[in-house]
Motif scaffolding. Structure first.
Motif, mmCIF file in Angstrom:
data_model
loop_
_atom_site.group_PDB
_atom_site.id
_atom_site.type_symbol
_atom_site.label_atom_id
_atom_site.label_comp_id
_atom_site.label_asym_id
_atom_site.label_seq_id
_atom_site.Cartn_x
_atom_site.Cartn_y
_atom_site.Cartn_z
ATOM 1 N N SER A 42 0.866 -1.011 0.082
ATOM 2 C CA SER A 42 0.105 0.243 0.112
ATOM 3 C C SER A 42 1.121 1.156 0.007
ATOM 4 N N VAL A 43 0.531 2.125 -0.861
ATOM 5 C CA VAL A 43 1.604 3.280 -1.206
ATOM 6 C C VAL A 43 0.998 4.501 -0.592
ATOM 7 N N MET A 44 1.622 5.372 0.218
ATOM 8 C CA MET A 44 1.343 6.431 0.970
ATOM 9 C C MET A 44 2.140 7.697 0.579
ATOM 10 N N ASP A 45 1.396 8.576 0.237
ATOM 11 C CA ASP A 45 2.094 9.782 0.097
ATOM 12 C C ASP A 45 2.366 10.716 1.384
ATOM 13 N N VAL A 46 3.488 10.593 1.863
ATOM 14 C CA VAL A 46 3.876 11.284 3.390
ATOM 15 C C VAL A 46 3.340 12.573 3.481
ATOM 16 N N PHE A 47 3.825 13.601 2.260
ATOM 17 C CA PHE A 47 3.603 14.869 2.451
ATOM 18 C C PHE A 47 2.108 15.364 2.324
ATOM 19 N N ALA A 48 1.371 14.464 1.436
ATOM 20 C CA ALA A 48 -0.061 14.639 1.272
ATOM 21 C C ALA A 48 -0.766 14.006 2.523
ATOM 22 N N ASN A 49 -0.313 12.952 2.969
ATOM 23 C CA ASN A 49 -0.993 12.212 4.080
ATOM 24 C C ASN A 49 -2.058 11.769 3.582
ATOM 25 N N THR A 50 -1.906 11.031 2.238
ATOM 26 C CA THR A 50 -2.990 10.312 1.492
ATOM 27 C C THR A 50 -2.476 9.081 0.964
ATOM 28 N N PHE A 51 -3.512 8.160 0.920
ATOM 29 C CA PHE A 51 -3.177 6.641 0.026
ATOM 30 C C PHE A 51 -3.167 7.028 -1.292
#
Length: 413
Positions: free
Chosen positions: A377-386
């Motif tokens: 599962s890939v999370m965009d850390v800065f956007a805090n979104t999946f």
């Protein structure tokens, strides 16, 4: 989410692999976080003419107050460290170091107690030569007295410089001072500049195996300066030196790329993301150096991003590995907790663009060590979104803005 509670971290440290080497003092099991005076204040002793940029007691206590009241302590920032230029120019009649009587009128024990009552930790500075880099009294010939003095003052962290001494003395002086610190029975993080002086002043290769046995952390590149090119030079140095220095990096023993220069106006927002992210990917110490009142809203939010901090404070302490994707684009890959079973790490991928133009980048995570056959599962850390789920056959494509970073964390499914 990447957040780890303090009790989780303590539990995970207990479960660390047996082959992880720890310095015997048991300190700095995760990279220290805090504030250090040098990068911004340097030898700011002209307080009459420059009261707003003065290295004195009020400054140090104000940093403690800011950490305590403004959320930094909860985010993990705990060490407040006074660098060079804190003492009188002469020792007292008993050979002891004396804090500058005008700038530190209540002495260092008072400052340490003030910091400790807030649940924070206190750090100081010395040099293994007769004088410090700025010509204040150094510790040579006084290792025993100074070690006990720092212990009596309640020092929790000691930065030790290496100006004005020969190569042979560097290789013995740090060991000897470390032994005197141990004799005091006061736990102190031992921060050495040993490898920097060996490599860049004496033009030899440091013996990191020996250094890692005696120091909790060590400086091994030039001081950061208050501008973007200096930050880029540090990033490139760690990319180039990865194979040499990464084997000695881990819980209790950290490569130290020097301070974070937020709050100085030196970096734009993109550059700030790069600066902080690369340090966290390296599991490097995070030491601010600035007027804390000048931290911007953007910088404060970035500094207190717990998802980011969880990457840097991961108990495994693995230094991210760099891969040159294009001439000015570096991919940093870091395995960390949580794991699926005992085989499949989570991974963070930081795609760092040092170019002044944006780049379209495609990466196949399987090339860089991900191995969970059920995918991630890939999370965009800065956007805090999946973002999406990926298999071992999939690739990730993204546009990385100029002088910026895209940071994804992949959690095994």
């Amino acid at each position: 989410m990447l957040r780890l509670h303090v009790l989780d971290i303590v539990f995970l440290v207990i479960l660390l692999p047996e082959n992880v080497k720890l310095l015997k003092n048991g300190l700095a099991l995760t990279p220290p976080m805090g504030w250090m005076s040098w990068g911004y204040y340097m030898c700011a002793v002209n307080c009459d003419n420059y009261p707003d940029k003065c290295l004195n007691e009020n400054l140090i206590l104000s940093v403690a107050d800011t950490f305590y009241h403004d959320g930094y302590q909860e985010a993990g920032f705990e060490y407040i460290i006074i660098d060079d230029c804190w003492s009188e120019k002469e020792r007292d009649e008993n050979g002891k170091l004396v804090p500058d009587k005008k700038r530190f009128p209540n002495g260092m024990k008072y400052i340490a107690d003030y910091i400790h009552t807030r649940g924070l930790k206190f750090g100081m500075y010395t040099n293994i030569a007769e004088i410090t880099c700025m010509k204040y009294p150094g510790s040579q010939y006084f290792f025993d007295i100074d070690a006990q003095t720092f212990a009596d003052w309640g020092v929790d962290y000691l930065k030790v410089d290496g100006c004005f001494v020969k190569e042979d003395y560097l290789n013995t002086g740090y060991i000897d001072l470390g032994q005197e610190l141990k004799k005091t029975a006061k736990d102190m993080v031992y921060s050495c500049s040993w490898p920097y002086y060996i490599q860049f002043i004496h033009k030899k290769m440091p013996d990191y195996q020996k250094i890692a046995k005696h120091c909790n952390m060590w400086r091994n590149y030039h001081d950061v300066q208050l501008h973007w090119p200096a930050v880029k030079a540090i990033i490139n140095h760690y990319k180039n030196e990865y194979d040499r220095i990464s084997p000695y990096h881990g819980p209790g023993q950290w490569n130290d790329p020097d301070m974070i220069i937020f709050g100085t106006g030196a970096l734009n927002e993109n550059q700030s993301r790069v600066h902080y992210t690369v340090y966290l990917m390296l599991s490097a110490p995070i030491l601010l150096s600035c007027d804390m009142n000048k931290i911007t809203t953007f910088e404060k939010k970035l500094l207190q991003n717990l998802d980011l901090i969880a990457i840097g404070q991961d108990p495994l302490g693995i230094m991210a590995k760099p891969y040159q994707l294009e001439q000015l684009v570096i991919l940093w890959v870091k395995p960390h907790l949580p794991m699926k079973g005992d085989r499949f790490h989570s991974f963070s991928f930081a795609i760092v663009n040092l170019d002044t133009e944006q780049h379209l980048i495609s990466i196949y995570p399987v090339v860089y060590g991900v191995n969970s056959t059920d995918g991630y599962s890939v999370m965009d850390v800065f956007a805090n979104t999946f973002r999406k789920n990926v298999t071992l056959k999939d690739y990730i494509q993204v546009v990385v803005p100029a002088e910026d970073v895209i940071l994804y964390t992949l959690f095994p499914l």
